[in-house]
Design a protein around this motif. Structure first.
Motif, PDB file in Angstrom:
ATOM      1  N   SER A  34       1.662  -4.296  -3.381  1.00 15.72           N
ATOM      2  CA  SER A  34       0.266  -4.173  -2.968  1.00 15.72           C
ATOM      3  C   SER A  34       0.164  -3.877  -1.480  1.00 15.72           C
ATOM      4  O   SER A  34       1.071  -4.191  -0.709  1.00 15.72           O
ATOM      5  CB  SER A  34      -0.496  -5.451  -3.311  1.00 15.72           C
ATOM      6  N   ARG A  36      -2.739  -3.507   1.938  1.00 11.58           N
ATOM      7  CA  ARG A  36      -4.059  -3.616   2.549  1.00 11.58           C
ATOM      8  C   ARG A  36      -4.038  -2.806   3.837  1.00 11.58           C
ATOM      9  O   ARG A  36      -3.165  -2.994   4.678  1.00 11.58           O
ATOM     10  CB  ARG A  36      -4.444  -5.059   2.853  1.00 11.58           C
ATOM     11  N   LYS A  50      -1.865  -2.851  -6.028  1.00 10.84           N
ATOM     12  CA  LYS A  50      -3.274  -2.776  -5.651  1.00 10.84           C
ATOM     13  C   LYS A  50      -3.387  -2.322  -4.200  1.00 10.84           C
ATOM     14  O   LYS A  50      -2.716  -2.850  -3.321  1.00 10.84           O
ATOM     15  CB  LYS A  50      -3.937  -4.142  -5.816  1.00 10.84           C
ATOM     16  N   VAL A  52      -6.024  -2.012  -1.083  1.00  6.38           N
ATOM     17  CA  VAL A  52      -7.305  -2.459  -0.548  1.00  6.38           C
ATOM     18  C   VAL A  52      -7.511  -1.777   0.795  1.00  6.38           C
ATOM     19  O   VAL A  52      -6.650  -1.850   1.666  1.00  6.38           O
ATOM     20  CB  VAL A  52      -7.343  -4.000  -0.367  1.00  6.38           C
ATOM     21  N   THR A  66      -2.298   2.023  -8.613  1.00  2.86           N
ATOM     22  CA  THR A  66      -2.607   1.377  -9.875  1.00  2.86           C
ATOM     23  C   THR A  66      -4.052   0.893  -9.880  1.00  2.86           C
ATOM     24  O   THR A  66      -4.798   1.140 -10.816  1.00  2.86           O
ATOM     25  CB  THR A  66      -1.651   0.190 -10.115  1.00  2.86           C
ATOM     26  N   GLU A  67      -4.444   0.218  -8.808  1.00  6.56           N
ATOM     27  CA  GLU A  67      -5.816  -0.290  -8.652  1.00  6.56           C
ATOM     28  C   GLU A  67      -6.224  -0.072  -7.201  1.00  6.56           C
ATOM     29  O   GLU A  67      -5.416  -0.244  -6.302  1.00  6.56           O
ATOM     30  CB  GLU A  67      -5.868  -1.778  -9.003  1.00  6.56           C
ATOM     31  N   VAL A  68      -7.502   0.304  -6.989  1.00  9.08           N
ATOM     32  CA  VAL A  68      -7.982   0.572  -5.641  1.00  9.08           C
ATOM     33  C   VAL A  68      -9.302  -0.159  -5.417  1.00  9.08           C
ATOM     34  O   VAL A  68     -10.190  -0.126  -6.262  1.00  9.08           O
ATOM     35  CB  VAL A  68      -8.197   2.093  -5.400  1.00  9.08           C
ATOM     36  N   GLU A  69      -9.411  -0.813  -4.250  1.00  8.52           N
ATOM     37  CA  GLU A  69     -10.635  -1.493  -3.837  1.00  8.52           C
ATOM     38  C   GLU A  69     -10.999  -0.967  -2.456  1.00  8.52           C
ATOM     39  O   GLU A  69     -10.228  -1.124  -1.514  1.00  8.52           O
ATOM     40  CB  GLU A  69     -10.390  -3.006  -3.799  1.00  8.52           C
ATOM     41  N   ALA A  80      -6.910   6.318  -9.382  1.00  7.33           N
ATOM     42  CA  ALA A  80      -6.709   4.882  -9.601  1.00  7.33           C
ATOM     43  C   ALA A  80      -6.456   4.710 -11.093  1.00  7.33           C
ATOM     44  O   ALA A  80      -7.363   4.919 -11.900  1.00  7.33           O
ATOM     45  CB  ALA A  80      -7.925   4.089  -9.148  1.00  7.33           C
ATOM     46  N   THR A  98     -10.155   7.904 -12.528  1.00  8.33           N
ATOM     47  CA  THR A  98      -9.821   6.498 -12.724  1.00  8.33           C
ATOM     48  C   THR A  98     -10.069   6.066 -14.162  1.00  8.33           C
ATOM     49  O   THR A  98     -10.866   6.680 -14.876  1.00  8.33           O
ATOM     50  CB  THR A  98     -10.632   5.601 -11.760  1.00  8.33           C
TER      51      THR A  98
END
Length: 150
Positions: A34, A36, A50, A52, A66-69, A80, A98
């Motif tokens: 992950s 940030r 992930k 961020v 894989t996942e985006v915020e 994503a 996505t």
């Protein structure tokens, strides 16, 4: 295990990499865990976990994660795989692909959006090229849609 061979420890997706505010990275960034970002990245970002992007964060390049915020700004395309979350301060100037999309009131998007199973696109296969009175199924479908009144 052979003598002198070292074990290579795999990065855990639970580990977190950080690019803090005030930091600028020029070039592509890739990680298996992950990430940030509160700083600035000029280049593509690939994250097998992930990603961020903080409110002050800026990415000028494409994102594949894989996942985006997002709270910050992205000028580039985003893929994503599972979920893209756009918070109210998020700004996206590029296309989005996505599995699922969550958008808070105030988020800005300037581009195309594709959601759902992104691995299945409109592909012309042998099944679609089957002849029906001299026209393939795709052309017949387009003619039917042209006759539909909305």
């Amino acid at each position: 295990m052979f003598k002198g061979e070292k074990k290579v420890k795999q990065e855990s997706p639970d580990r977190l990499n950080r690019l803090v505010s005030g930091t600028k990275l020029t070039g592509d960034l890739s990680t298996n865990s992950s990430l940030r970002i509160d700083g600035e990245v000029e280049g593509s970002v690939v994250c097998n976990g992930k990603l961020v992007l903080g409110a002050d964060g800026v990415i000028t390049g494409n994102i594949h994660a894989t996942e985006v915020e997002l709270d910050g700004t992205v000028e580039g395309n985003i893929v994503a795989e599972t979920l893209l979350s756009l918070h109210q301060t998020a700004v996206v100037k590029g296309d989005i692909r996505t599995g699922r999309l969550m958008i808070e009131d105030g988020a800005q998007i300037e581009g195309n959006i594709q959601t759902g199973d992104t691995s299945k696109g409109l592909k012309t296969s042998k099944k679609n090229k089957r002849k029906s009175g001299g026209k393939d199924d795709l052309n017949l479908e387009q003619e039917k849609m042209a006759d539909t009144v909305y």
